[in-house]
Design a protein around this motif. Structure first.
Motif, mmCIF file in Angstrom:
data_model
loop_
_atom_site.group_PDB
_atom_site.id
_atom_site.type_symbol
_atom_site.label_atom_id
_atom_site.label_comp_id
_atom_site.label_asym_id
_atom_site.label_seq_id
_atom_site.Cartn_x
_atom_site.Cartn_y
_atom_site.Cartn_z
ATOM 1 N N PHE A 2 0.833 -1.204 0.000
ATOM 2 C CA PHE A 2 0.000 0.000 0.000
ATOM 3 C C PHE A 2 0.868 1.254 0.000
ATOM 4 O O PHE A 2 0.591 2.211 -0.734
ATOM 5 N N ALA A 3 1.928 1.246 0.804
ATOM 6 C CA ALA A 3 2.817 2.409 0.867
ATOM 7 C C ALA A 3 3.512 2.624 -0.482
ATOM 8 O O ALA A 3 3.659 3.757 -0.928
ATOM 9 N N ILE A 4 3.907 1.552 -1.121
ATOM 10 C CA ILE A 4 4.561 1.653 -2.427
ATOM 11 C C ILE A 4 3.606 2.253 -3.452
ATOM 12 O O ILE A 4 3.987 3.128 -4.240
ATOM 13 N N GLN A 5 2.361 1.806 -3.414
ATOM 14 C CA GLN A 5 1.366 2.344 -4.342
ATOM 15 C C GLN A 5 1.138 3.835 -4.089
ATOM 16 O O GLN A 5 0.998 4.617 -5.031
ATOM 17 N N ALA A 6 1.095 4.216 -2.822
ATOM 18 C CA ALA A 6 0.906 5.628 -2.487
ATOM 19 C C ALA A 6 2.070 6.463 -3.014
ATOM 20 O O ALA A 6 1.868 7.538 -3.580
ATOM 21 N N MET A 7 3.292 5.966 -2.841
ATOM 22 C CA MET A 7 4.462 6.685 -3.325
ATOM 23 C C MET A 7 4.465 6.774 -4.850
ATOM 24 O O MET A 7 4.745 7.836 -5.414
#
Length: 52
Positions: A2-7
Motif C-alpha cells: 500500500f505504501a509503495i502504491q501511495a508513493m
C-alpha cells in the motif's frame, strides 16, 4: 504494498501511510520482544529495522 502504491501515485497521504506502517512495525516489535522464542526475537529485530 500500500505504501509503495501511495508513493508511486504521488498520493498526498504518502507520509501518513508510511508513518502508520512504521507505527505498526514498532508495535509488532514490542509484542514479539515479550516472547523468548527465537522466531519472535527475529521478528522483533526485523520490525525494528523496518520502522527505523
Amino acid at each position: 504494498m500500500f505504501a509503495i502504491q501511495a508513493m508511486a501515485s504521488n498520493s498526498p497521504f504518502t507520509e501518513e501511510i508510511c508513518n502508520l506502517c512504521a507505527d505498526i512495525c514498532e508495535r509488532c516489535a514490542e509484542e514479539c520482544e515479550k516472547h523468548e522464542h527465537e522466531h519472535c526475537q527475529q521478528c522483533a529485530d526485523t520490525c525494528r529495522n523496518m520502522s527505523a
